[in-house]
Design an enzyme around this catalytic site. Sequence first.
Site, short mmCIF file in Angstrom:
data_model
loop_
_atom_site.label_atom_id
_atom_site.label_comp_id
_atom_site.label_asym_id
_atom_site.label_seq_id
_atom_site.Cartn_x
_atom_site.Cartn_y
_atom_site.Cartn_z
N TYR A 125 17.69 1.45 36.53
CA TYR A 125 16.83 2.56 36.93
C TYR A 125 15.71 2.17 37.89
O TYR A 125 14.97 3.04 38.35
CB TYR A 125 16.24 3.23 35.68
CG TYR A 125 17.29 3.85 34.80
CD1 TYR A 125 18.12 4.87 35.27
CD2 TYR A 125 17.49 3.40 33.49
CE1 TYR A 125 19.10 5.42 34.46
CE2 TYR A 125 18.47 3.96 32.68
CZ TYR A 125 19.27 4.97 33.17
OH TYR A 125 20.24 5.53 32.39
N ARG A 141 29.47 4.67 35.73
CA ARG A 141 29.00 4.07 34.47
C ARG A 141 29.97 4.41 33.32
O ARG A 141 31.13 4.68 33.56
CB ARG A 141 27.56 4.53 34.21
CG ARG A 141 26.60 4.09 35.32
CD ARG A 141 25.18 4.52 35.02
NE ARG A 141 24.69 3.91 33.79
CZ ARG A 141 23.57 4.32 33.16
NH1 ARG A 141 22.86 5.31 33.66
NH2 ARG A 141 23.19 3.72 32.04
N GLU A 178 20.58 19.16 40.24
CA GLU A 178 20.64 18.09 39.24
C GLU A 178 20.53 16.74 39.96
O GLU A 178 21.22 16.51 40.95
CB GLU A 178 21.97 18.19 38.48
CG GLU A 178 22.15 17.16 37.40
CD GLU A 178 23.52 17.29 36.72
OE1 GLU A 178 23.95 18.43 36.43
OE2 GLU A 178 24.15 16.25 36.51
N HIS A 217 20.27 12.41 39.37
CA HIS A 217 20.31 11.22 38.53
C HIS A 217 19.98 10.00 39.38
O HIS A 217 20.52 9.84 40.48
CB HIS A 217 21.69 11.03 37.90
CG HIS A 217 22.07 12.17 37.01
ND1 HIS A 217 21.56 12.32 35.75
CD2 HIS A 217 22.86 13.25 37.24
CE1 HIS A 217 22.04 13.43 35.22
NE2 HIS A 217 22.82 14.03 36.11
N ASN A 260 16.22 16.23 36.49
CA ASN A 260 16.97 15.11 35.91
C ASN A 260 17.03 15.34 34.40
O ASN A 260 16.09 15.04 33.68
CB ASN A 260 16.32 13.76 36.22
CG ASN A 260 17.18 12.60 35.71
OD1 ASN A 260 18.11 12.79 34.92
ND2 ASN A 260 16.87 11.40 36.17
N ALA A 317 19.90 12.25 29.32
CA ALA A 317 21.04 12.26 28.38
C ALA A 317 21.53 13.67 28.05
O ALA A 317 22.71 13.87 27.73
CB ALA A 317 20.65 11.54 27.10
N ARG A 344 12.16 0.68 31.49
CA ARG A 344 13.44 1.00 30.88
C ARG A 344 14.59 0.50 31.76
O ARG A 344 14.79 1.00 32.87
CB ARG A 344 13.54 2.52 30.75
CG ARG A 344 14.86 3.02 30.25
CD ARG A 344 15.02 4.52 30.45
NE ARG A 344 16.29 4.95 29.91
CZ ARG A 344 16.87 6.10 30.21
NH1 ARG A 344 16.29 6.94 31.03
NH2 ARG A 344 18.04 6.40 29.70
N PRO A 361 14.77 13.44 28.62
CA PRO A 361 14.40 12.39 27.69
C PRO A 361 14.46 10.98 28.26
O PRO A 361 15.39 10.64 28.99
CB PRO A 361 15.43 12.55 26.55
CG PRO A 361 16.55 13.31 27.14
CD PRO A 361 15.94 14.21 28.17
N ASN A 362 13.43 10.22 27.92
CA ASN A 362 13.30 8.79 28.27
C ASN A 362 12.97 8.53 29.73
O ASN A 362 12.78 7.36 30.11
CB ASN A 362 14.57 8.00 27.86
CG ASN A 362 14.84 8.11 26.38
OD1 ASN A 362 13.94 7.87 25.58
ND2 ASN A 362 16.04 8.53 26.00
C1 DQA Z 1 20.16 9.44 34.08
C2 DQA Z 1 21.63 9.18 33.69
C3 DQA Z 1 21.89 9.62 32.25
O1 DQA Z 1 23.25 9.34 31.89
C4 DQA Z 1 20.99 8.87 31.29
O2 DQA Z 1 21.16 9.35 29.98
C5 DQA Z 1 19.55 8.92 31.69
C6 DQA Z 1 19.20 8.79 33.11
C7 DQA Z 1 19.84 8.92 35.50
O3 DQA Z 1 18.82 9.35 36.05
O4 DQA Z 1 20.56 8.07 36.03
O5 DQA Z 1 18.66 8.97 30.85
O6 DQA Z 1 19.94 10.85 34.09
#
Ligand code: DQA
Length: 143
Positions: free
Chosen positions: A23, A107, A98, A100, A74, A77, A18, A10-11
């Site tokens: 990011y 964080r 995984e 990020h 990735n 959330a 964003r 998501p997102n």
């Molecule tokens: C994320 C880190 C997550 O905590 C966050 O919710 C994201 C992006 C990252 O790529 O740093 O949406 O996965």
Amino acid sequence: MKRLLLLNGPNINLLGKREPAIYGNQSMQNIVDTVQQTIQSYGYHLDAYQSNHEGDLIDKLQLADENYEGVIFNPAAFTHTSIGLRDVISAIDTPVIEVHLSNIHARESFRHTSLLAPVCIGQIVGLGVKGYRLAALALIENI
Ligand code: DQA
């Protein structure tokens, strides 16, 4: 041709606009293009899929064994919340890494825990777009 799946949660589709201080400025499509370029010289094809919906991501992962040598994921959330995603990664044989963009361990405390990392073959954090490329190379090298 061998295939890898690049899966974004998501997102991640909002990348570029964003929270760029966290990011970066690159769009999700830039990430997809970069990983595709990296792996094609090894004779691999990349499929990319993004969803804001947990069940859609679970559906994709359920099909991974039939379609992919590995998954670069990735989970955004859902990393911190999803037992369903953890269970499907446990259920499949396909290796999942995984990724990020940000260093989740530096964080907010709610980002420090990944429910998925224990069932992935590894976790790459804090290296931005490079993390996706390194995950792809690790899968190609069969780590
Ligand atoms: C994320 C880190 C997550 O905590 C966050 O919710 C994201 C992006 C990252 O790529 O740093 O949406 O996965």
